[in-house]
Structures are given as structure tokens and as C-alpha cells.
Design a protein around this motif. Structure first.
Motif, PDB file in Angstrom:
ATOM      1  N   GLN A  62      44.575  32.950 -18.309  1.00 19.36           N
ATOM      2  CA  GLN A  62      43.374  33.741 -18.563  1.00 19.36           C
ATOM      3  C   GLN A  62      43.460  34.383 -19.950  1.00 19.36           C
ATOM      4  O   GLN A  62      44.441  35.069 -20.254  1.00 19.36           O
ATOM      5  CB  GLN A  62      43.202  34.836 -17.506  1.00 19.36           C
ATOM      6  N   PRO A  63      42.445  34.182 -20.805  1.00 21.30           N
ATOM      7  CA  PRO A  63      42.476  34.780 -22.156  1.00 21.30           C
ATOM      8  C   PRO A  63      42.185  36.275 -22.105  1.00 21.30           C
ATOM      9  O   PRO A  63      41.350  36.736 -21.324  1.00 21.30           O
ATOM     10  CB  PRO A  63      41.385  34.020 -22.902  1.00 21.30           C
ATOM     11  N   ARG A  64      42.861  37.034 -22.946  1.00 22.07           N
ATOM     12  CA  ARG A  64      42.628  38.472 -23.079  1.00 22.07           C
ATOM     13  C   ARG A  64      42.530  38.792 -24.577  1.00 22.07           C
ATOM     14  O   ARG A  64      43.393  38.389 -25.371  1.00 22.07           O
ATOM     15  CB  ARG A  64      43.784  39.277 -22.468  1.00 22.07           C
ATOM     16  N   LEU A  65      41.483  39.522 -24.971  1.00 24.70           N
ATOM     17  CA  LEU A  65      41.308  39.926 -26.362  1.00 24.70           C
ATOM     18  C   LEU A  65      42.187  41.138 -26.660  1.00 24.70           C
ATOM     19  O   LEU A  65      42.194  42.110 -25.902  1.00 24.70           O
ATOM     20  CB  LEU A  65      39.849  40.277 -26.646  1.00 24.70           C
ATOM     21  N   VAL A  66      42.911  41.076 -27.772  1.00 21.07           N
ATOM     22  CA  VAL A  66      43.765  42.181 -28.188  1.00 21.07           C
ATOM     23  C   VAL A  66      43.523  42.454 -29.671  1.00 21.07           C
ATOM     24  O   VAL A  66      43.005  41.612 -30.406  1.00 21.07           O
ATOM     25  CB  VAL A  66      45.255  41.882 -27.938  1.00 21.07           C
ATOM     26  N   GLU A  67      43.931  43.641 -30.113  1.00 23.36           N
ATOM     27  CA  GLU A  67      43.813  44.049 -31.510  1.00 23.36           C
ATOM     28  C   GLU A  67      45.213  44.190 -32.099  1.00 23.36           C
ATOM     29  O   GLU A  67      46.086  44.820 -31.487  1.00 23.36           O
ATOM     30  CB  GLU A  67      43.071  45.377 -31.614  1.00 23.36           C
ATOM     31  N   MET A  68      45.413  43.628 -33.272  1.00 24.65           N
ATOM     32  CA  MET A  68      46.716  43.734 -33.927  1.00 24.65           C
ATOM     33  C   MET A  68      46.822  45.098 -34.613  1.00 24.65           C
ATOM     34  O   MET A  68      46.003  45.447 -35.453  1.00 24.65           O
ATOM     35  CB  MET A  68      46.909  42.608 -34.951  1.00 24.65           C
ATOM     36  N   VAL A  69      47.860  45.852 -34.248  1.00 22.51           N
ATOM     37  CA  VAL A  69      48.081  47.176 -34.824  1.00 22.51           C
ATOM     38  C   VAL A  69      49.032  47.118 -36.015  1.00 22.51           C
ATOM     39  O   VAL A  69      48.790  47.727 -37.052  1.00 22.51           O
ATOM     40  CB  VAL A  69      48.635  48.141 -33.749  1.00 22.51           C
ATOM     41  N   TYR A  70      50.112  46.339 -35.863  1.00 22.13           N
ATOM     42  CA  TYR A  70      51.127  46.310 -36.928  1.00 22.13           C
ATOM     43  C   TYR A  70      51.866  44.976 -36.864  1.00 22.13           C
ATOM     44  O   TYR A  70      52.493  44.662 -35.845  1.00 22.13           O
ATOM     45  CB  TYR A  70      52.106  47.475 -36.761  1.00 22.13           C
TER      46      TYR A  70
END
Length: 393
Positions: free
Chosen positions: A339-347
């Protein structure tokens, strides 16, 4: 001679031709009926009777998610170690270059003459100016003597006071001519002095742009001099770490020659419009052996108050609007699905990245082989596969 038409053909001759045509039509009808019957047998109420087999699950490597609430990160800022002063040296007046006494790589001292123009023309003009000075002095002396004699005659009553004043004025005019001649001679001396290049400070010649015999224009660069001694490193840092930098303290910079201890001289406090950074100026001692023009780096440690988790870069696939996608392994009955999950790159840091998104602690993320994974595809985590093999499954 008569031509026979089909209508003239006797009936006995037309019957075999009609019979062949009828036989052909009957055969074609039979073949068509057979094809239709075969097609109807292959169809059902749900559609074509085509056997479908779901592909075997893909074996994938997974890693459990471990959440962190803060992160110790290391930021790296880069700058250049440069000489404090760099000058392009030339002649103030133009002329033919008589000599250049240095070449690239030579070390020079402050005040050392390193190049000179041909000054024979200026020398001749200076000699003429000196002669004019002497002539003016002689005229002035004559005017003084004449004025003195007129004063003596005035005392005896032979000349008027006006006559004496006229000769005194002539002596004053002669003195002005002397001063003008001296000024002209001084101007020529200055031009002769400016016809040579002297080193303004101790340094190293790094470039040479002309040779002897060439005609140099006024202000044309002939040599480039870089100051010897301590260097300065200008490093652009982000505005958020400026409060952590203390002028006067010593920081460790990474150079191509190794670590360098450099005191911080100043921080400009002004954000560069193009780089969006603030310049921090460090003094790099000459004993460090860092060549001018070398890259130097400043490492700063800081804490990032952010909830998230680490994933390998190869576990991320690009999504829209700067977001990234990770694939979580979710159980559905006896199967596992991606299952795909959207994430945000922090560092980002090397081969991994700190991200945040709708993923729960303990969820398993696919960390390898994303090019084979599609949303909803059946997968088999490597840990599950090893367990089944150990149990004889």
C-alpha cells in the motif's frame, strides 16, 4: 462472323456453371456456421472463457518503522579560503614596457620594483624642465638685483618711488616663473616614478599578462599579486545558525589538506540575495598550509525537533508536489499487499532520509525493489518467507 453472347449460350451449357456457384455458396455458409458455433462454445454469460491466474507474490525486503521525536543532525557549509588582498598591477600612464623583473610564482617584498616602462622621453622632458628652472632663477636674481639698485638711486633722489615698485613687481613675476618651472619638473619626476610598478605588500605573483617590448595602456593589468600570509575563509551559512556563531572563538574547518583550527573574525549578518546565506569570515593561519583558493567546510551540529523516522533513499519513489511515496506491507487475510503512503522528506543524509507521514510505528516498509512493486500488489516480506521455509511451508 457472329459473336456468341451469354444469352445465346444453350441451357445445356449454362447448367454446370450454375451448379458450381451453388456448391461454393453452400460450402461458405457451412464454414461460417461452424465458426459461429465454435465461438459460441467459448463464451459464457460472464464473458470469454479465459483462464486467469493471479501472479505469485513478490518477495520484498522490509524494515519496521521506528519513530523519533528529535534528531541530531550535522549541517555542512562550504566556502573558499582566499588571500586577504589580491591586486592587478599596471602602469598609470601608457608606454613601452622596458622590463619585467618577476615571473609567475615569484615571491616579492613590499616596495620592490617589479616592472618598468621606457622613460627616455620623460627623462629628456625633465632635463628641459630643469633648464627652464635655472633660467627662471637667473631672471629672478637679475630682477632682485635691479630692484635693489633702483632703491639706492631712489635714496639719492635720482628715480621715483614708482620706478622702484615696477622693478620689485618684475622680481615677483620672475619668482612666479621659477615656481611654475619647478612644478613642471616635479610633474615629470612623478611620471617617471609612476612608470615603474612596485609591490604594495608582500606576496606572490600568480599571473603575468604582458612581456617586455609590449605597449601598455594606462591602467592595463600587467601582473597579478596575491598577498602572502594568513588567508580568510568566507563561508555562507544559513541564517538560523548565526546566533550559534561567536566571533573570536575557534572553529574546526575541513580543508583538502586536513582539519584547520580557524578563529571566527566576524559574521556579516546580511543575507545574500542570490545564495540566501549569511557570510561568516574565518582567519586561516598561514601555518595551516591551506593554498589560496581551496575549498573549506564548516560542520555544525544541531537538534531538530521533529517527529519522523529514517528510511533508505531506495525506499522512496517520487510523487507530486515535492512529496515522496513509501510502500507499507499490509496483511489481507492470508496475503500481504503493498500500500502506498505519501511522506514528506525532512532531512536527507547520505543514503537515507528522515521523513514524516501517515505511517504507524511498527509498520513495515518495503526498502528494496520498488521498480517491481505496484499499488495493491501481492508481496511476501522476507521475514515471513524465511519463517514459512523454516516451518516447512
Amino acid at each position: 462472323m457472329t459473336t456468341e453472347t451469354p444469352y445465346d449460350t444453350p441451357p445445356s451449357r449454362r447448367r454446370p456453371t450454375l451448379l458450381k456457384a451453388l456448391i461454393f455458396i453452400v460450402l461458405m455458409a457451412a464454414i461460417t456456421a461452424g465458426l459461429l458455433a465454435a465461438a459460441s462454445l467459448l463464451r459464457s454469460k460472464e464473458g470469454p472463457k479465459i483462464a486467469t491466474v493471479e501472479p505469485q507474490p513478490l518477495a520484498v525486503s522490509v524494515s519496521p518503522v521506528e519513530y523519533l521525536t528529535e534528531l541530531d543532525i550535522e549541517e555542512l557549509f562550504t566556502g573558499i579560503a582566499e588571500a586577504r588582498r589580491t591586486s592587478r598591477l599596471g602602469f598609470q600612464t601608457g608606454g613601452r614596457i622596458e622590463r619585467i623583473d618577476v615571473r609567475v610564482g615569484d615571491t616579492v617584498k613590499a616596495g620592490q620594483t617589479i616592472a618598468r616602462l621606457d622613460t627616455r622621453g620623460l627623462g629628456a622632458q625633465l632635463a628641459s624642465a630643469r633648464a627652464v628652472v635655472e633660467e627662471a632663477r637667473a631672471a629672478h636674481q637679475l630682477a632682485l638685483d635691479t630692484a635693489e639698485r633702483q632703491r639706492q638711486l631712489q635714496a639719492q633722489g635720482h628715480v621715483s618711488a614708482q620706478r622702484v615698485e615696477e622693478f620689485v613687481a618684475q622680481a615677483t613675476t620672475a619668482m612666479a616663473r621659477v615656481e611654475a618651472a619647478r612644478a613642471q619638473a616635479d610633474t615629470l619626476r612623478v611620471q617617471i616614478d609612476l612608470a615603474s610598478i612596485t609591490a604594495p605588500y608582500d606576496g606572490v605573483i600568480v599571473s603575468r599578462f604582458a612581456d617586455e617590448g609590449a605597449i601598455a595602456g594606462p591602467g592595463q593589468a600587467i601582473l597579478e599579486l596575491v598577498e602572502a600570509g594568513d588567508l580568510e575563509a568566507r563561508i555562507g551559512v544559513s541564517a538560523r545558525i548565526v546566533p550559534e556563531l561567536v566571533p573570536g572563538e575557534t572553529y574546526t574547518l575541513e580543508a583538502e589538506t586536513g582539519p584547520v583550527e580557524a578563529p571566527l573574525r566576524s559574521v556579516t549578518g546580511v543575507v545574500d540575495a542570490s545564495q540566501r546565506t549569511v557570510a561568516a569570515v574565518f582567519d586561516v593561519p598561514a601555518s595551516s598550509g591551506v593554498p589560496a583558493g581551496s575549498l573549506v567546510r564548516l560542520k555544525m551540529q544541531r537538534k531538530l525537533q521533529e517527529k519522523g523516522f529514517w528510511v533508505p533513499l531506495k525506499a522512496l519513489s517520487s510523487a507530486n508536489r515535492g512529496m515522496w511515496t513509501v510502500y507499507a506491507v499490509v496483511g489481507e487475510g492470508d496475503d500481504w499487499r503493498a500500500q502506498p503512503r505519501l511522506v514528506e522528506m525532512v532531512y536527507p543524509a547520505g543514503e537515507r532520509a528522515f521523513v514524516r507521514g501517515p505511517v504507524e510505528a511498527g509498520d513495515r516498509i518495503i526498502v528494496d525493489g520498488l521498480q517491481r512493486v505496484t499499488p495493491g500488489a501481492r508481496v511476501l516480506p522476507r521475514e515471513v518467507q524465511r519463517a514459512e521455509t523454516a516451518n516447512g511451508g
